[in-house]
Every structure is written in structure tokens, then in C-alpha cells.
Design a protein around this motif. Structure first.
Motif, short mmCIF file in Angstrom:
data_model
loop_
_atom_site.label_atom_id
_atom_site.label_comp_id
_atom_site.label_asym_id
_atom_site.label_seq_id
_atom_site.Cartn_x
_atom_site.Cartn_y
_atom_site.Cartn_z
N HIS A 146 0.83 -1.21 0.00
CA HIS A 146 0.00 0.00 0.00
C HIS A 146 0.86 1.26 0.00
O HIS A 146 0.51 2.25 -0.66
CB HIS A 146 -0.91 -0.01 1.23
N MET A 147 1.97 1.24 0.71
CA MET A 147 2.82 2.43 0.82
C MET A 147 3.34 2.88 -0.54
O MET A 147 3.65 4.06 -0.74
CB MET A 147 4.00 2.15 1.76
N ARG A 148 3.40 1.96 -1.50
CA ARG A 148 3.88 2.32 -2.84
C ARG A 148 2.89 3.24 -3.57
O ARG A 148 3.27 3.91 -4.52
CB ARG A 148 4.14 1.05 -3.65
N VAL A 149 1.64 3.25 -3.11
CA VAL A 149 0.66 4.20 -3.66
C VAL A 149 1.11 5.63 -3.36
O VAL A 149 0.98 6.53 -4.19
CB VAL A 149 -0.74 3.95 -3.05
N HIS A 150 1.68 5.81 -2.17
CA HIS A 150 2.14 7.13 -1.75
C HIS A 150 3.52 7.46 -2.31
O HIS A 150 3.82 8.62 -2.64
CB HIS A 150 2.16 7.22 -0.23
N THR A 151 4.40 6.45 -2.39
CA THR A 151 5.78 6.71 -2.82
C THR A 151 5.93 6.68 -4.34
O THR A 151 6.91 7.22 -4.87
CB THR A 151 6.73 5.67 -2.22
N GLY A 152 4.98 6.02 -5.03
CA GLY A 152 5.07 5.92 -6.49
C GLY A 152 6.02 4.84 -6.97
O GLY A 152 6.40 4.83 -8.15
N GLN A 153 6.39 3.94 -6.10
CA GLN A 153 7.29 2.84 -6.48
C GLN A 153 6.54 1.76 -7.25
O GLN A 153 5.42 1.38 -6.87
CB GLN A 153 7.94 2.22 -5.24
N TYR A 154 7.16 1.24 -8.30
CA TYR A 154 6.60 0.13 -9.07
C TYR A 154 7.73 -0.89 -9.31
O TYR A 154 8.31 -0.93 -10.39
CB TYR A 154 6.03 0.63 -10.40
N PRO A 155 8.02 -1.69 -8.29
CA PRO A 155 9.22 -2.55 -8.37
C PRO A 155 9.06 -3.83 -9.19
O PRO A 155 10.05 -4.50 -9.46
CB PRO A 155 9.47 -2.89 -6.91
N TYR A 156 7.84 -4.18 -9.59
CA TYR A 156 7.62 -5.44 -10.30
C TYR A 156 7.38 -5.15 -11.78
O TYR A 156 6.35 -4.59 -12.17
CB TYR A 156 6.45 -6.20 -9.70
N THR A 157 8.35 -5.51 -12.62
CA THR A 157 8.32 -5.17 -14.04
C THR A 157 8.11 -6.42 -14.90
O THR A 157 8.74 -7.46 -14.67
CB THR A 157 9.64 -4.49 -14.44
N CYS A 158 7.23 -6.29 -15.89
CA CYS A 158 6.96 -7.39 -16.82
C CYS A 158 8.15 -7.58 -17.75
O CYS A 158 8.64 -6.62 -18.36
CB CYS A 158 5.70 -7.08 -17.62
N SER A 159 8.61 -8.81 -17.88
CA SER A 159 9.75 -9.10 -18.74
C SER A 159 9.39 -9.06 -20.22
O SER A 159 10.27 -9.03 -21.08
CB SER A 159 10.33 -10.48 -18.39
N GLN A 160 8.09 -9.07 -20.52
CA GLN A 160 7.65 -9.08 -21.90
C GLN A 160 7.45 -7.67 -22.47
O GLN A 160 7.85 -7.38 -23.60
CB GLN A 160 6.32 -9.85 -22.02
#
Length: 243
Positions: free
Chosen positions: A204-218
Motif C-alpha cells: 500500500h505504501m507504494r501508492v504514496h511513494t510511487g514505487q513500481y518494483p515489479y516489471t513485466c519481462s515481456q
């Protein structure tokens, strides 16, 4: 009297010497009777009368027997928690003092105990010395191997008293019980929203920080939650159609 007779009598006297018998006999097993530790040679061994474990000294036997008697003679002056060994109390005291004397030379992370540092170093070395005999999966910690083996045995020793659902790990049961109690101990400092699990708060904290650590390899699209990435990947595998 012949020389042979003299030697025989001397040997019999040595075998019945009360001092030698006292050195090799097993000490009393009551907590109050085992108070003094004597140094022994490596050849000496002492058998626990409760579980037949062999110890190398009277001191080790005395400490070991406390496992069976429940004696914990070393209390913490700060919180009252008691320990079998004085060395364990010394380690515990660092919880109150904040001391972390064992520093990792690779990443400078520090630990309260040398054993914890030794385990941590395996992250850097890649050492995984505990291997599952069923599937050969290996682990850094022995405790993790013991937990993993329950997957193969089907053992689920932790049962919810509310609904009867059982779990392999105790912490999973603790999290599950919050469904029944309504407890949500993890609170967002930004918006006050609460969660029953720490990982849900972290996501949930990533909503506030703007972090998107999980990236699609495709397609390199990024997500705040790993679960969302897994759902997205089904688009590429054809399990779901594009919206």
C-alpha cells in the motif's frame, strides 16, 4: 607373595578407589545438587539420565539437564526473562542495550550474535548448506528446511480454534486468526489505513511513494504489487485476453 599377586592387588585397589569412581560417575540430577563445574579431559563423557545424550563435561551436563527440569537460573534485570545459560543472557542483554557488535564486512549490516552474522554471510557467499532429501531444494537456515519438509510430509500442526483450518507455519496461523478477531495492527502513516499483514501495508505504501518494483519481462510494464504482475503475465501467456 609373587610380583603378579602384588600387581593384582594394586589393580583391585585402584578399581575401588572412591576418588576415581567419583570422577567417572554421573552427577546427581537435581538442580540444587549440580553447582560446581570441573574441567575434564577430552576422554571423559557424561550421560544425561533423561534422554541419554552424551556431554563432554559436568558443566555441560548440568546446563543440559535444565532443559528437562525447566530451571532457568539467569534472569534478565530489565524484563525478567530467564535463561538456562549465562551466555544466552549476555546475548539477550543486547536487545536492551542496542549493541550489535558483529558487523558484516560485505554490507556493514550488524547483528547481536555471531551465529546470526554467520547465517547472514551465506547471502553473500551463496552457501545453502541445508538440502531437502525429497526435492533437493536448499536453504540458508536449518529452520527453513524443517518448515519446508512439512510440505512433503503433509504435516500442518497449527490449527485455528475458530474454524479448524490448519497451517504449516505458526506465523501463518497468527495472520489467519486476525480474520476472526478483526485485528489490523499495521497502519499507514500517510493516510491512516490499516492492514492485517505487514506485506499488505508495504504494498500500500507504494501508492504514496510511487514505487513500481515489479516489471513485466515481456513489455516492461511495471506494477506496485507482485500479485498484479502475475495477473498481467497471463495476457502474454494467453490465459486471459486483453481488455
Amino acid at each position: 607373595m609373587s610380583d603378579l599377586d602384588v600387581c593384582r592387588i594394586k589393580n583391585e585397589e585402584e578399581e575401588t578407589d572412591p576418588v576415581k569412581l567419583e570422577e567417572t560417575s554421573i552427577p546427581e540430577t537435581t538442580p540444587n545438587s549440580i553447582k560446581t563445574c570441573f574441567s575434564k579431559t577430552a576422554s571423559k563423557s557424561f550421560l544425561c539420565p533423561h534422554c541419554e545424550k552424551v556431554l563432554g563435561s559436568k558443566c555441560s551436563l548440568a546446563e543440559h539437564i535444565r532443559i528437562h527440569t525447566g530451571e532457568r537460573p539467569h534472569p534478565c534485570p530489565h524484563c525478567g526473562r530467564c535463561f538456562i545459560r549465562k551466555s544466552r543472557l549476555t546475548e539477550h542483554m543486547t536487545v536492551h542495550t542496542g549493541e550489535r557488535p558483529f558487523a558484516c564486512p560485505q554490507c556493514e549490516k550488524s547483528f547481536r550474535r555471531g551465529a546470526m552474522l554467520k547465517q547472514h554471510l551465506r547471502i553473500h557467499t551463496g552457501e545453502r548448506p541445508y538440502t531437502c532429501p525429497q526435492c533437493e531444494k536448499s536453504f540458508i537456515h536449518e529452520a527453513n528446511l524443517r518448515k519446508h519438509i512439512k510440505i512433503h510430509t503433509g504435516e500442518r500442526p497449527y490449527t485455528c480454534v475458530q474454524c479448524g483450518k490448519s497451517f504449516i507455519h505458526k506465523h501463518k496461523l497468527d495472520i489467519h486468526v486476525r480474520i476472526h478477531t478483526g485485528e489490523r495492527p499495521y497502519k499507514c502513516v500517510q493516510c491512516g489505513k490499516t492492514f492485517n499483514r505487514q506485506d499488505k501495508l508495504a504494498a500500500h505504501m507504494r501508492v504514496h511513494t510511487g514505487q513500481y518494483p515489479y516489471t513485466c519481462s515481456q513489455c516492461e510494464k511495471s506494477f506496485a504489487k507482485k500479485a498484479t504482475l502475475k495477473i498481467h503475465m497471463k495476457i502474454h501467456t494467453g490465459e486471459v485476453s486483453r481488455p
